[in-house]
Enzyme design. Structure first.
Site, PDB file in Angstrom:
ATOM      1  N   GLU A  82       6.760  47.989  16.590  1.00  0.00           N
ATOM      2  CA  GLU A  82       7.317  48.725  17.731  1.00  0.00           C
ATOM      3  C   GLU A  82       7.969  47.797  18.746  1.00  0.00           C
ATOM      4  OE1 GLU A  82       4.659  51.620  19.455  1.00  0.00           O
ATOM      5  OE2 GLU A  82       6.079  52.058  21.070  1.00  0.00           O
ATOM      6  N   LYS A 260      -2.630  55.821  23.951  1.00  0.00           N
ATOM      7  CA  LYS A 260      -1.749  55.292  22.898  1.00  0.00           C
ATOM      8  C   LYS A 260      -1.114  53.977  23.375  1.00  0.00           C
ATOM      9  CE  LYS A 260       1.960  54.866  20.035  1.00  0.00           C
ATOM     10  NZ  LYS A 260       3.094  53.920  20.151  1.00  0.00           N
ATOM     11  N   ASP A 276      -9.786  45.802  10.754  1.00  0.00           N
ATOM     12  CA  ASP A 276      -9.645  47.203  10.336  1.00  0.00           C
ATOM     13  C   ASP A 276      -9.170  48.043  11.520  1.00  0.00           C
ATOM     14  OD1 ASP A 276     -10.130  49.870   9.654  1.00  0.00           O
ATOM     15  OD2 ASP A 276     -11.904  49.402   8.460  1.00  0.00           O
ATOM     16  N   HIS A 374      13.813  49.979  26.823  1.00  0.00           N
ATOM     17  CA  HIS A 374      13.894  50.083  25.369  1.00  0.00           C
ATOM     18  C   HIS A 374      15.336  49.955  24.867  1.00  0.00           C
ATOM     19  CE1 HIS A 374      10.172  51.050  23.362  1.00  0.00           C
ATOM     20  NE2 HIS A 374       9.793  51.801  24.361  1.00  0.00           N
TER      21      HIS A 374
HETATM   22  P1  NAD Z   1     -18.332  41.545   4.512  1.00  0.00           P
HETATM   23  O1  NAD Z   1     -19.496  42.206   3.844  1.00  0.00           O
HETATM   24  O2  NAD Z   1     -17.204  41.080   3.668  1.00  0.00           O
HETATM   25  O3  NAD Z   1     -18.830  40.305   5.378  1.00  0.00           O
HETATM   26  C1  NAD Z   1     -19.999  40.337   6.134  1.00  0.00           C
HETATM   27  C2  NAD Z   1     -21.027  39.413   5.538  1.00  0.00           C
HETATM   28  O4  NAD Z   1     -20.634  38.067   5.733  1.00  0.00           O
HETATM   29  C3  NAD Z   1     -22.374  39.532   6.218  1.00  0.00           C
HETATM   30  O5  NAD Z   1     -23.090  40.595   5.669  1.00  0.00           O
HETATM   31  C4  NAD Z   1     -22.996  38.162   5.995  1.00  0.00           C
HETATM   32  O6  NAD Z   1     -23.748  38.155   4.806  1.00  0.00           O
HETATM   33  C5  NAD Z   1     -21.795  37.241   5.780  1.00  0.00           C
HETATM   34  N1  NAD Z   1     -21.612  36.260   6.880  1.00  0.00           N
HETATM   35  C6  NAD Z   1     -21.354  34.934   6.718  1.00  0.00           C
HETATM   36  N2  NAD Z   1     -21.226  34.330   7.914  1.00  0.00           N
HETATM   37  C7  NAD Z   1     -21.399  35.266   8.852  1.00  0.00           C
HETATM   38  C8  NAD Z   1     -21.353  35.255  10.284  1.00  0.00           C
HETATM   39  N3  NAD Z   1     -21.141  34.141  10.988  1.00  0.00           N
HETATM   40  N4  NAD Z   1     -21.546  36.417  10.946  1.00  0.00           N
HETATM   41  C9  NAD Z   1     -21.765  37.568  10.259  1.00  0.00           C
HETATM   42  N5  NAD Z   1     -21.821  37.646   8.913  1.00  0.00           N
HETATM   43  C10 NAD Z   1     -21.636  36.494   8.191  1.00  0.00           C
HETATM   44  O7  NAD Z   1     -17.677  42.479   5.602  1.00  0.00           O
HETATM   45  P2  NAD Z   1     -18.240  43.420   6.748  1.00  0.00           P
HETATM   46  O8  NAD Z   1     -17.858  42.806   8.049  1.00  0.00           O
HETATM   47  O9  NAD Z   1     -19.657  43.796   6.548  1.00  0.00           O
HETATM   48  O10 NAD Z   1     -17.349  44.743   6.500  1.00  0.00           O
HETATM   49  C11 NAD Z   1     -16.008  44.774   6.925  1.00  0.00           C
HETATM   50  C12 NAD Z   1     -15.173  45.545   5.947  1.00  0.00           C
HETATM   51  O11 NAD Z   1     -15.729  46.846   5.728  1.00  0.00           O
HETATM   52  C13 NAD Z   1     -13.785  45.790   6.455  1.00  0.00           C
HETATM   53  O12 NAD Z   1     -12.884  45.400   5.432  1.00  0.00           O
HETATM   54  C14 NAD Z   1     -13.737  47.297   6.659  1.00  0.00           C
HETATM   55  O13 NAD Z   1     -12.415  47.767   6.478  1.00  0.00           O
HETATM   56  C15 NAD Z   1     -14.676  47.802   5.633  1.00  0.00           C
HETATM   57  N6  NAD Z   1     -15.291  49.139   5.756  1.00  0.00           N
HETATM   58  C16 NAD Z   1     -15.183  49.911   6.900  1.00  0.00           C
HETATM   59  C17 NAD Z   1     -15.799  51.155   6.956  1.00  0.00           C
HETATM   60  C18 NAD Z   1     -15.708  51.962   8.245  1.00  0.00           C
HETATM   61  O14 NAD Z   1     -15.273  51.446   9.271  1.00  0.00           O
HETATM   62  N7  NAD Z   1     -16.110  53.250   8.255  1.00  0.00           N
HETATM   63  C19 NAD Z   1     -16.548  51.603   5.882  1.00  0.00           C
HETATM   64  C20 NAD Z   1     -16.663  50.797   4.739  1.00  0.00           C
HETATM   65  C21 NAD Z   1     -16.046  49.553   4.695  1.00  0.00           C
END
Ligand code: NAD
Length: 424
Positions: A82, A260, A276, A374
């Site tokens: 945008e 927005k 995300d 704009h």
């Molecule tokens: P992930 O599981 O890939 O990473 C998190 C993991 O990284 C932790 O569980 C931990 O084991 C490890 N880790 C290593 N160093 C860390 C640190 N310093 N701090 C924290 N954790 C550390 O990802 P996530 O963050 O659990 O999930 C994010 C993803 O989930 C995004 O891609 C998102 O789009 C997706 N997602 C979103 C939804 C929703 O928002 N409703 C639902 C499902 C999945």
């Protein structure tokens, strides 16, 4: 921390000059940008992130300048298609600088998972049975993610809510998980699934849904800034900005557009850093409802000196690990440019960008209106979509502004004129 986020004449530089300026300001090498150009994110890499992939999709990536956050200068990476968004954030940040820029804070990074229990005969008693055994449930959840516990995260509490729905009372068990530098969705979903059988047995029912809530109201970030009266344009401009804000606070039709504007800044940084956008947007929607009424996410008021003070507080579930943050080369580069040490720092930068964007939009609306600012970018877009080259675009933009005619048919007729060698 960036040496000085006020980069003189940044917007008039060539792409190469901007890269050098960003590299100088952050102390990062220009290899960072070469890495982005070398097609290092291939469709094959992309296929590891999503499904049915046959390509990758690029967007403009830039930085907002002029930001000072908690006393340190910072360049804010933004990815957006945008026009005017990055310029507006930079401009608002400039107006906050004389009063110290943005001041930010956060709760601990606590996400929540919900376990829905159905077919529970005695919901009130089930609630207390689960709470009696919470230590056992928490231990089981933490055992799923030793890495998270090792870095200081893990389950910090458990709550049980009873929700009266149309046909029954659901017992909802919430795991409150400190996810440290992760966005945390996968982490908390894994825990919820792992403990759901035990929880259902204790409650005397069946576990159905086991997933995080995007109403991340235990993971809030806040930004505050004082915008200089003179840079804003004086007392009358401030009074009109306050009228614009008050309308957003009172009227959901205006609040939606006001918010927005905030999300223009927020989503651009969330996207640039590989986070995300939908999770952050869902959190924003839920947070914008207060006492059952949709309203402004931000507040504005005049301080004792007559300057304008803005605040923004909202859920900010973003991470530095997990998701696309480490996989996407542009996201990695953006995180390096942002120079954030923790997910909390990133969340606070994002909220500062949202507040800046909000103020910039309010100021333009309360003064000249959005179309004037704009105009030239819009004219450029029109020329580009008609297939004009750089030289033709420059001529077309001047002519459209002069004629105040921002229509595609006019662009085409000017282009036809230019190409047929006919002068005006
Ligand atoms: P992930 O599981 O890939 O990473 C998190 C993991 O990284 C932790 O569980 C931990 O084991 C490890 N880790 C290593 N160093 C860390 C640190 N310093 N701090 C924290 N954790 C550390 O990802 P996530 O963050 O659990 O999930 C994010 C993803 O989930 C995004 O891609 C998102 O789009 C997706 N997602 C979103 C939804 C929703 O928002 N409703 C639902 C499902 C999945």
């Amino acid at each position: 921390m960036a040496e000085n986020s006020r980069i003189a004449d940044f917007r008039n530089m060539s792409v190469a000059e901007r890269r050098n300026a960003v590299a100088d300001t952050t102390g990062l090498g220009t290899e960072l940008f070469e890495q982005l150009d070398s097609n290092s994110f291939t469709p094959e890499d992309a296929a590891d992130l999503s499904e049915n992939i046959f390509g990758v999709f690029s967007l403009p990536l830039g930085v907002a300048t002029n930001f000072t956050i908690n006393g340190s200068d910072a360049l804010v990476p933004m990815a957006t298609e945008e026009a005017s968004v990055i310029a507006a954030a930079s401009n608002a940040a400039r107006m906050a600088r004389p009063k110290g820029g943005f001041f930010t804070s956060s709760t601990e990074p606590v996400m929540q998972a919900q376990i829905q229990l159905i077919n529970v005969a005695d919901p009130q008693a089930a609630r207390t049975r689960v709470l009696e055994r919470q230590a056992e449930i928490i231990d089981l959840a933490n055992a799923q993610d030793p890495k998270l516990v090792e870095v200081g995260g893990g389950v910090k509490g458990l709550e049980v809510r009873l929700v009266e729905a149309r046909t029954s009372t659901y017992v909802l068990v919430h795991l409150l998980v400190d996810v440290r530098d992760a966005m945390g969705a996968n982490a908390v979903n894994t825990m919820a699934e792992a403990v759901s059988g035990t929880v259902a047995a204790i409650a005397g029912g069946d576990a159905l849904l086991r997933i995080l809530t995007n109403k991340a109201d235990r993971r809030l970030s806040r930004a505050r800034a004082t915008f200089d009266k003179d840079l804003l344009g004086g007392e009358e401009v401030i009074d009109n900005i306050l009228h614009a804000y008050e309308l957003a606070a009172a009227d959901p039709y205006r609040a939606a557009t006001h918010n927005k504007g905030i999300m223009n800044g927020i989503s651009a940084v969330v996207l640039a850093t590989g986070n995300d956008t939908r999770a952050v947007e869902a959190g924003a929607h839920s947070h914008a409802v207060v006492d059952g009424r949709y309203t402004s996410l931000s507040t504005f008021e005049k301080n004792a000196d007559g300057d304008l003070v803005g605040t923004l507080e909202m859920p900010m579930p973003v991470g530095l690990v997990g998701g696309a943050t480490k996989v996407h080369p542009a996201a990695r580069a953006a995180l390096q440019i942002a120079e954030v040490a923790s997910a909390q720092d990133l969340a606070e930068m994002i909220v500062a960008a949202g507040l800046a964007q909000n103020l910039a939009a309010l100021r333009v609306l309360a003064t000249e209106g959005v179309q004037r600012g704009h105009m030239s970018l819009h004219a450029k877009n029109l020329a580009a979509s008609a297939g004009a080259n750089a030289e033709e675009t420059a001529i077309i933009v001047d002519r459209l502004i002069e004629e105040r005619a921002f229509r595609f048919d006019r662009v085409q007729s000017i282009l036809d004129e230019l190409r047929s060698g006919v002068s005006r």
